[in-house]
Scaffold this motif. Structure first.
Motif, short mmCIF file in Angstrom:
data_model
loop_
_atom_site.label_atom_id
_atom_site.label_comp_id
_atom_site.label_asym_id
_atom_site.label_seq_id
_atom_site.Cartn_x
_atom_site.Cartn_y
_atom_site.Cartn_z
N GLN A 132 -2.44 -4.59 -3.15
CA GLN A 132 -1.52 -5.72 -3.18
C GLN A 132 -2.19 -7.03 -3.59
OE1 GLN A 132 1.85 -5.39 -2.45
NE2 GLN A 132 1.41 -3.19 -2.41
N HIS A 133 -3.51 -6.99 -3.75
CA HIS A 133 -4.23 -8.22 -4.10
C HIS A 133 -5.35 -7.90 -5.08
CE1 HIS A 133 -3.24 -8.12 0.27
NE2 HIS A 133 -2.65 -9.25 0.00
N GLU A 149 -3.52 -0.67 2.54
CA GLU A 149 -2.28 -0.29 1.87
C GLU A 149 -2.44 0.98 1.06
OE1 GLU A 149 -4.21 -2.97 1.27
OE2 GLU A 149 -3.75 -3.90 -0.67
N TRP A 172 -4.44 -2.92 11.09
CA TRP A 172 -3.25 -3.38 10.39
C TRP A 172 -2.70 -4.62 11.08
CZ3 TRP A 172 -1.99 1.59 7.79
CH2 TRP A 172 -1.45 1.37 6.52
N LEU A 187 -0.87 4.28 2.13
CA LEU A 187 0.56 4.51 1.91
C LEU A 187 0.87 4.86 0.46
CD1 LEU A 187 1.88 1.57 4.05
CD2 LEU A 187 1.82 4.00 4.65
N GLU A 243 0.49 3.11 -2.00
CA GLU A 243 0.89 1.98 -2.82
C GLU A 243 -0.34 1.53 -3.60
OE1 GLU A 243 2.81 -1.15 -0.63
OE2 GLU A 243 3.49 0.24 0.90
#
Lengths: 235, 235
Positions: free
Chosen positions: A106-107, A98, A143, A101, A103
């Motif tokens: 996420q974890h 991720e 992915w 991108l 970002e």
DNA sequence: CGAGGCGTTGAATGGCCTCAACGATGGTGG
DNA sequence: CCACCATCGTTGAGGCCATTCAACGCCTCG
């Protein structure tokens, strides 16, 4: 509850990607010598102890990781504070896609067992993948693999009775392995993977031991009765 | 149990991508006129009824889809035959990304409600994305979005009591919507999404109605008491 | 040696599942 | 047009399985 150890103390030197034993299976497997010459940033190798976090949810994604050995858990939290492990990442897998991108992560990525990882700047991957179709395709494949894992985690490990879930988790641990020997996780982690309590995880594992579906071969290393576990997993 | 209707009878004409109302939000949002000129294959639009399958697990991935309206469920099966819904796909979302990798589809994709979709050959996307960085980046973003959805599905919808799960599902249905009005799915589908039985789903929904957390505004259309549902979802 | 973490086990509760019945709805065919 | 049937949502009763709360032994580590 979970001790958070700094990555700093885990540094194990710079990686030698060209001569990496895992290279054919790794993200950089398709790179040429010329490609490697373009990597001016250092790629560092780390030796992480159980409980060490590689990164936390929301951290800026400057780095990505390849796992050389051991297992890393990806953890998400519910509003009430309880945690859920949404995936585990193992040898030759990539962590932090991720980041490509822009970002945040996420974890939380936390070592389950002693693990070795290689860390490389996200920028390197971004640059190389622009002109390298093979690396680029490799990224898409990974992915998709993550997505397949996520789906399987739901259908296999969050569905059915506790017995079934534990059996499926165990089988999953030895898939694509030469032996049926595997290390177990803490009961707490198992619970967070399967959506059951630590007590239920403990009872179920203890039961499997009594039924000899699980035989201790070394300290915290177990041999699985694959056929019978499979029977439990499926009905 | 689930009727499988052929896509053939659902054809609603060729799509006019250039003047698509959803274009800015769609996969092809970043394409130029010149890009569109390169698309020689027809892009078809379909009007699908509930229960219609766009594709099945393992089918050859010659096509990808964009959802214009309605909802599509992605379904996986366990060895014992029981089904689990691993995601739902809604307006402006893309279906069948895995087709880009020459894998078969990983799920059954079945309409939950009446839905409109656009179908385009995978080959078109593959060709365009080679030279179009923007489309290409769009693809990565959508891959990651699917992954985030999958993770959320696990942490939010497969964790906690039945009451919590149903509440979280309802809230999820109206997120990023202007109104708090939403259509409900069949109790069987809800069960398959939440990992509970249809009876439990029914009882929970019926309970919510009695507590006025859910008020029928039109035939099978409900207004949600968002604050109180949120309270249930979180503790 | 004491403290704390972890795995295990017990007892009791409760929530969800199973099996079953029933009413409402909508589509079908006589 | 209406009887008939299939589907779906609902509800009840009973039982089981997982949770909850608690206690205990083992181990490591300070």
């Amino acid at each position: 509850m979970v001790k958070s150890v700094s990555l700093r103390e885990a540094w194990a030197g710079e990686a030698d990607c060209r001569n990496c034993a895992l290279r054919t299976a790794a993200l950089f497997g398709g790179l040429t010598e010329a490609d490697f010459d373009q990597i001016h940033d250092p790629i560092d190798q780390y030796d992480v102890k159980p409980g060490t976090a590689l990164y936390k949810t929301g951290d800026v994604g400057d780095y990505m990781y390849t796992v050389r050995s051991g297992s890393i858990k990806l953890v998400q939290y519910l509003p009430d504070g309880s945690q859920r492990i949404v995936r585990i990442v193992r040898s030759t897998d990539v962590l932090g896609l991720e980041a490509l991108l822009d970002e945040g992560y996420q974890h939380d990525a936390v070592a389950l067992q002693r693990a070795e990882v290689c860390r490389f700047p996200t920028r390197v991957v971004r640059n190389l993948s622009r002109d390298n179709p093979r690396l680029h395709h490799e990224l898409l494949t990974r992915w998709q693999r993550a997505l397949n894992e996520a789906d399987a985690w739901l259908t296999e490990l969050s569905t059915g009775s506790a017995r079934q879930r534990v059996a499926r988790l165990l089988l999953r641990l030895v898939r694509d392995r030469e032996t049926s020997e595997c290390e177990l996780f803490s009961r707490e982690d198992m619970g967070a993977m399967l959506g059951i309590t630590t007590e239920t995880a403990s009872r179920t594992i203890a039961g499997f031991k009594r039924e000899s579906l699980l035989v201790e071969s070394r300290q915290n290393s177990f041999l699985l009765d694959i056929p019978n576990l499979r029977r439990i997993a499926e009905d």
